[in-house]
Structures are given as C-alpha cells and as structure tokens.
Motif scaffolding. Structure first.
Motif, short mmCIF file in Angstrom:
data_model
loop_
_atom_site.label_atom_id
_atom_site.label_comp_id
_atom_site.label_asym_id
_atom_site.label_seq_id
_atom_site.Cartn_x
_atom_site.Cartn_y
_atom_site.Cartn_z
N MET A 123 0.81 -1.22 0.00
CA MET A 123 0.00 0.00 0.00
C MET A 123 0.84 1.27 0.00
N ASP A 124 2.10 1.17 0.50
CA ASP A 124 2.94 2.36 0.57
C ASP A 124 4.06 2.35 -0.47
N ASP A 125 3.88 1.61 -1.55
CA ASP A 125 4.87 1.56 -2.62
C ASP A 125 4.80 2.85 -3.44
N GLN A 126 5.91 3.60 -3.48
CA GLN A 126 5.94 4.85 -4.23
C GLN A 126 6.41 4.68 -5.67
N LEU A 127 7.10 3.57 -5.97
CA LEU A 127 7.62 3.36 -7.32
C LEU A 127 6.60 2.69 -8.23
N THR A 128 5.97 1.64 -7.74
CA THR A 128 4.87 1.01 -8.47
C THR A 128 3.67 0.98 -7.52
N PRO A 129 2.90 2.06 -7.47
CA PRO A 129 1.80 2.18 -6.51
C PRO A 129 0.83 1.02 -6.59
N PRO A 130 0.09 0.77 -5.50
CA PRO A 130 -0.79 -0.39 -5.44
C PRO A 130 -1.85 -0.43 -6.54
N ALA A 131 -2.19 0.73 -7.09
CA ALA A 131 -3.18 0.74 -8.17
C ALA A 131 -2.70 -0.09 -9.36
N PHE A 132 -1.38 -0.19 -9.57
CA PHE A 132 -0.87 -1.01 -10.66
C PHE A 132 -1.15 -2.49 -10.41
N SER A 133 -0.93 -2.95 -9.17
CA SER A 133 -1.23 -4.35 -8.85
C SER A 133 -2.73 -4.62 -8.99
N GLN A 134 -3.53 -3.68 -8.55
CA GLN A 134 -4.97 -3.83 -8.69
C GLN A 134 -5.38 -3.91 -10.16
N GLU A 135 -4.77 -3.07 -10.98
CA GLU A 135 -5.09 -3.07 -12.41
C GLU A 135 -4.70 -4.39 -13.07
N MET A 136 -3.49 -4.89 -12.75
CA MET A 136 -3.07 -6.16 -13.34
C MET A 136 -4.00 -7.30 -12.93
N ALA A 137 -4.41 -7.30 -11.66
CA ALA A 137 -5.30 -8.35 -11.17
C ALA A 137 -6.65 -8.30 -11.87
N GLN A 138 -7.09 -7.11 -12.24
CA GLN A 138 -8.35 -6.97 -12.97
C GLN A 138 -8.21 -7.40 -14.42
N LEU A 139 -7.05 -7.16 -15.01
CA LEU A 139 -6.85 -7.45 -16.43
C LEU A 139 -6.55 -8.92 -16.69
N ILE A 140 -5.87 -9.61 -15.77
CA ILE A 140 -5.46 -11.00 -15.98
C ILE A 140 -6.57 -11.92 -15.47
N PRO A 141 -7.16 -12.74 -16.32
CA PRO A 141 -8.28 -13.59 -15.89
C PRO A 141 -7.91 -14.48 -14.71
N GLY A 142 -8.73 -14.42 -13.66
CA GLY A 142 -8.55 -15.28 -12.50
C GLY A 142 -7.42 -14.91 -11.57
N ALA A 143 -6.74 -13.81 -11.83
CA ALA A 143 -5.58 -13.44 -11.00
C ALA A 143 -6.01 -13.12 -9.57
N GLU A 144 -5.15 -13.49 -8.62
CA GLU A 144 -5.36 -13.14 -7.22
C GLU A 144 -4.62 -11.83 -6.92
N LEU A 145 -5.15 -11.08 -5.97
CA LEU A 145 -4.54 -9.82 -5.55
C LEU A 145 -4.29 -9.85 -4.05
N HIS A 146 -3.07 -9.43 -3.66
CA HIS A 146 -2.78 -9.27 -2.24
C HIS A 146 -1.95 -8.01 -2.06
N LEU A 147 -2.47 -7.07 -1.27
CA LEU A 147 -1.75 -5.83 -0.98
C LEU A 147 -1.31 -5.84 0.48
N LEU A 148 -0.01 -5.78 0.69
CA LEU A 148 0.55 -5.70 2.04
C LEU A 148 0.25 -4.33 2.62
N ASP A 149 0.02 -4.27 3.91
CA ASP A 149 -0.29 -2.99 4.56
C ASP A 149 0.88 -2.02 4.45
#
Length: 271
Positions: free
Chosen positions: A221-247
């Motif tokens: 959640m506190d990643d400044q280089l690749t913000p969490p929105a990027f992980s969220q976007e990839m998880a939405q785009l890749i079919p069946g992908a799991e998402l986990h965001l560390l606090d």
C-alpha cells in the motif's frame, strides 16, 4: 527441521551473447526468482533459503549486471525475457514457477504472453502493466538524477523511494552500507540507461487479458515506485488473478517485510 543453510551451486549460463551468473539452491519444483531494475539475484537474499525448503530456487544476475557479462545492454523487456527462456533451456527446465519483482514482473508478463507453456505459476511482485503519467514523470526524474548527479545520488534516492521510512530510519547505518554495496555493483551508465528505457517502454496493458497462467499480483500500500493501483489493475486485467496488498513494506517489500511477503507467496505457489 535443521537451521543449517541449504547449499547453493554457482554456475555461469551462456544465453548467446552473454553469460549469466546463476545460483541454484534446494530441490523440488523449479522456481525462478527474477529481480527488478537492479538486476541482481542478491535482491532475493531474504527469500532464497525460505523458498529452497520447498523448491529448487534459481536466481541470476541479468545481462550487464552483478557478476554476469558486463557491458551488455538491455534492448527492452522482451530482450530480458528471452534471456530467462534461454537460461531455462540451458538448465533443461521445461516449465517453472516464476516470481518477478518490478522489472522482473514485466519480464514474467512477457513470458506468460509469448511462451506460456514455460510457466507453472506467476507472481507479479510490485510490478506494473504499463506506464501512466505518474510513472513516466518518476522515471524522468530518476534518469535526470543519474545523468546530472551521478550513480551515488541515483542509487541513494532510489533507496529512499523504495524503502518505507519506518524501516529505513532506524537502520540508516545499514542502509548506507546497502547503498555503498549497490554503488560498487553499479553496471555503468550505458547499461543502466538501457534498463531505464526498457522499464518506461514496457506496456502490455492491452494484452494482459490473454494471460492464462495462474497469477498472483502482490504489492504494498505504501509503494511509491509502483503504486498499489498497478497491482490492482493487473489483477483486474489478468483472468482469474489473485490480488494481495501488504499494509506496508514499500517497493522493496521482499526486503523490508520478508516474513509476511514470503508466507503469502508460498501460500500461492503451494496451493
């Protein structure tokens, strides 16, 4: 279980126009750990032994980086991905799990699209699907620091961006040693600039829906280089992908919070 370290075999693997410093630890299903922009297998020092209790863990220095053949430029992420496939071929690995951090995640995306039969499961760690305005401005600044201020300020500023202050502040002496070690391993201006260009030009946003490899997108959640929105976007785009965001943990979460990071990645790989 014994606390003794699992031994590591050190190899040099020919991938055509370069030799990659490669380390193999443990036995079991093959697991490739692919580092980010820094390009060195040593990034995974907090993962290798933990994962080697379950897998044959393979780490390597990218072309031009660490102890691999020096001076070798990266001609885009697809070029770096072809090195990984060539490494697998040389080691006679048909398919493997792959954990790719940041640029390593971009490499993993490329392989999942171009050679999906080579992957069992894919972990995209603090990675991104393609740039946005924030990302491009960030790397414009990082390139300017490198060119105008030199490698020490470039690596120091990158460390401050990648490590959360709550982790870095009480360990600043160790952090200085970390930066000095990174400076000693700096691959040279031409190689680093080629790697930055590979990063900013990576954009598979329109193709990620075609990935059919089981995928975990893990970020912080506190990643400044690749913000969490990027992980969220990839998880939405890749079919069946799991998402986990560390606090917390920042961009270097495999270093700063290895216990929780390792547990989640192992849970996914072994499920």
């Amino acid at each position: 279980m014994s606390d003794a370290a699992i031994p590591t075999d050190v190899l040099r693997i020919d991938v055509g126009d370069a030799e990659l410093h490669t380390e193999i630890t443990g036995e079991g299903p093959d697991l490739l750990l692919v580092a980010g922009l820094g390009g060195r297998g040593a990034f995974w020092s907090n993962q290798i032994q933990a994962f080697a209790s379950h897998f044959r863990v393979i780490t390597f220095d990218h072309r031009g980086c660490g102890n691999s053949t020096p001076g070798k430029l990266a001609e885009g992420v697809a070029h770096l991905a072809s090195d990984v496939v060539a490494l697998m071929d040389a080691l006679e690995i048909g398919a493997a799990h792959l954990v790719g951090h940041s640029t390593g995640g971009a490499i993993g995306q490329q392989i999942a699209l171009e050679a999906p039969e080579r992957l069992e499961k894919l972990v995209l760690s603090c990675s991104w699907p393609g740039p946005d305005a924030y990302f491009l401005e960030l790397f414009r600044m990082r390139r300017a620091v490198l060119e105008q201020c030199g490698p020490l300020d470039y690596l120091s500023s990158g460390t401050f961006l990648a490590m959360p202050s709550r982790f870095l502040q009480p360990q600043i002496e160790a952090a200085r040693s970390f930066m000095e070690e990174r400076l000693a391993a700096f691959p040279g201006l031409a190689v680093e600039l080629s790697r930055i260009e590979a990063v900013v030009s990576h954009n598979l946003r329109s193709q990620l829906h075609s990935i059919n490899t089981a995928t975990l997108c893990i970020g912080a959640m506190d990643d400044q280089l690749t913000p969490p929105a990027f992980s969220q976007e990839m998880a939405q785009l890749i079919p069946g992908a799991e998402l986990h965001l560390l606090d917390h943990g920042g961009h270097f979460s495999p270093m700063s919070v290895p216990v929780v990071y390792n547990a989640r990645v192992l849970e996914f790989l072994q499920s």
